[in-house]
Scaffold this motif. Structure first.
Motif, PDB file in Angstrom:
ATOM      1  N   LYS A 176       0.857  -1.186   0.000  1.00  7.44           N
ATOM      2  CA  LYS A 176       0.000   0.000   0.000  1.00  7.44           C
ATOM      3  C   LYS A 176       0.894   1.238   0.000  1.00  7.44           C
ATOM      4  O   LYS A 176       1.991   1.241   0.563  1.00  7.44           O
ATOM      5  CB  LYS A 176      -0.894   0.004   1.248  1.00  7.44           C
ATOM      6  N   LYS A 177       0.400   2.295  -0.595  1.00  6.28           N
ATOM      7  CA  LYS A 177       1.181   3.523  -0.759  1.00  6.28           C
ATOM      8  C   LYS A 177       1.700   4.077   0.571  1.00  6.28           C
ATOM      9  O   LYS A 177       2.806   4.610   0.665  1.00  6.28           O
ATOM     10  CB  LYS A 177       0.277   4.559  -1.449  1.00  6.28           C
ATOM     11  N   ALA A 207       0.604  -1.281 -10.014  1.00  6.70           N
ATOM     12  CA  ALA A 207       0.753   0.017  -9.330  1.00  6.70           C
ATOM     13  C   ALA A 207       0.240   1.151 -10.223  1.00  6.70           C
ATOM     14  O   ALA A 207      -0.372   2.101  -9.732  1.00  6.70           O
ATOM     15  CB  ALA A 207       2.219   0.249  -8.953  1.00  6.70           C
ATOM     16  N   LYS A 235       2.190   1.023  -4.296  1.00  6.55           N
ATOM     17  CA  LYS A 235       3.535   1.366  -4.799  1.00  6.55           C
ATOM     18  C   LYS A 235       4.401   0.106  -4.838  1.00  6.55           C
ATOM     19  O   LYS A 235       4.183  -0.854  -4.079  1.00  6.55           O
ATOM     20  CB  LYS A 235       4.189   2.438  -3.916  1.00  6.55           C
ATOM     21  N   GLU A 280      -2.742   5.935  -6.580  1.00  6.53           N
ATOM     22  CA  GLU A 280      -3.028   6.596  -5.297  1.00  6.53           C
ATOM     23  C   GLU A 280      -2.947   5.620  -4.132  1.00  6.53           C
ATOM     24  O   GLU A 280      -2.849   6.027  -2.981  1.00  6.53           O
ATOM     25  CB  GLU A 280      -4.440   7.213  -5.288  1.00  6.53           C
ATOM     26  N   LYS A 281      -3.060   4.346  -4.426  1.00  8.40           N
ATOM     27  CA  LYS A 281      -3.170   3.351  -3.348  1.00  8.40           C
ATOM     28  C   LYS A 281      -1.984   2.407  -3.232  1.00  8.40           C
ATOM     29  O   LYS A 281      -1.760   1.840  -2.165  1.00  8.40           O
ATOM     30  CB  LYS A 281      -4.431   2.495  -3.572  1.00  8.40           C
TER      31      LYS A 281
END
Ligand code: GLU
Length: 296
Positions: free
Chosen positions: A154-155, A226, A234, A231-232
């Motif tokens: 998650k980012k 990704a 990485k 936004e969510k």
């Protein structure tokens, strides 16, 4: 998952590919796969697979369908696109098969060797790492791309920074893949914390749902996911294996393997490989170099 933006991007990539590199014309008797000239009167002496497909009159190529940028099937048009798909089409064209003579068949990681052994597919192009264990069952042309195992999180995740930070965390990967084997054999994740599915897109869904904290597979695959959810999600960006991608063929079909290696070498030398890359994976801005063909 937001697939539409990416599908549009990939479609644009496909169109650019057609526009910039088209050599044949649609009126050619041999037809056209878009970028690639379809060869005529092809012979692949001593290839049982080639004899079979010539008699059948079409090609059945095993691919992935849920790996954006590599092997992706648009759910509305049912069209396949991506780097692996273009490599598959290039090989088809050089065997004398135009795009309308190709049937793509989705085969998940765990089922690849058996699909080739059974003859369910004529060859396979789908993020398929060449390794010794698989070479006991199938043959590989290539490599045509070099990837490496990485992590998708998650980012806002800050505690997973590489393979040594996975202990005690739920990590998802695909059954029958080299990344899942690596996680187990290197003891990077406790067995009870490894979550397996048939496909990586199922893993990505579990990551978005918060049921696992990382997805592990090749960087090229993870970057595609990704880019669907920037936004969510990485990619950690610290690769910890070598994943050379090969074209899977029947083990005894040395003639087909040699033919594909010749086609790859020519594509490396005349810029075709670069055009394919630029129009697909390279759209992200990432640079890549082709590996060297390994004629084992
Ligand atoms: N390249 C790895 C493998 O062949 C991971 C990707 C995949 O499962 O297709 O196992």
């Amino acid at each position: 998952m937001r697939v539409r933006t990416l599908a549009a991007l990939l479609l644009a990539g496909g169109l650019a590919l057609t526009a910039c590199g088209k050599e044949g014309t649609p009126g050619d008797t041999g037809g056209s796969t878009g970028l690639f000239t379809v060869e005529k009167d092809v012979k692949v002496e001593g290839s049982p697979t080639f004899d079979k497909v010539k008699a059948r009159g079409n090609l059945i190529i095993g691919v992935k369908e849920d790996q954006p940028g590599l092997g992706y099937k648009d759910p509305t048009t049912n069209k396949y696109s991506g780097f692996d798909i273009e490599i598959a089409k290039l090989m088809a064209a050089k065997l004398g098969f135009a795009e309308d003579k190709i049937q793509f068949k989705t085969i998940q990681s765990a089922a690849r060797e058996q699909a080739i052994i059974n003859g369910d597919i004529d060859y396979y192009v789908g993020t398929y790492t060449i390794n010794a264990g698989r070479k006991e069952k199938v043959g590989f042309a290539g490599p045509y791309f070099q990837a490496g195992q990485d992590l998708l999180v998650k980012k806002d995740n800050s505690d997973i920074t590489g393979p040594d930070t996975l202990k005690g965390k739920k990590v998802c990967s695909a059954t029958g893949s080299t990344p899942v084997k690596n996680l187990k054999e290197k003891g990077l994740v406790e067995p009870e914390n490894i979550v397996e599915f048939q496909s990586y897109s199922q893993c990505v869904q579990k990551l978005l749902d918060g049921e696992v904290v990382a997805v592990s597979t090749d960087d090229a695959i993870l970057k595609g996911y990704a880019s669907q959810e920037p936004e969510k999600l990485k990619v950690v960006g610290k690769t910890f294996s070598n994943e050379p991608y090969g074209i899977g063929v029947a083990k005894d079909d040395k003639a087909l393997r040699t033919k594909f290696n010749d086609v790859l070498q020519a594509a490396f030398d005349d810029g075709t490989w670069q055009k394919i890359y630029d129009a697909t994976l390279g759209k992200s801005g990432a640079k890549a170099q082709h590996p060297a063909v390994d004629r084992y």
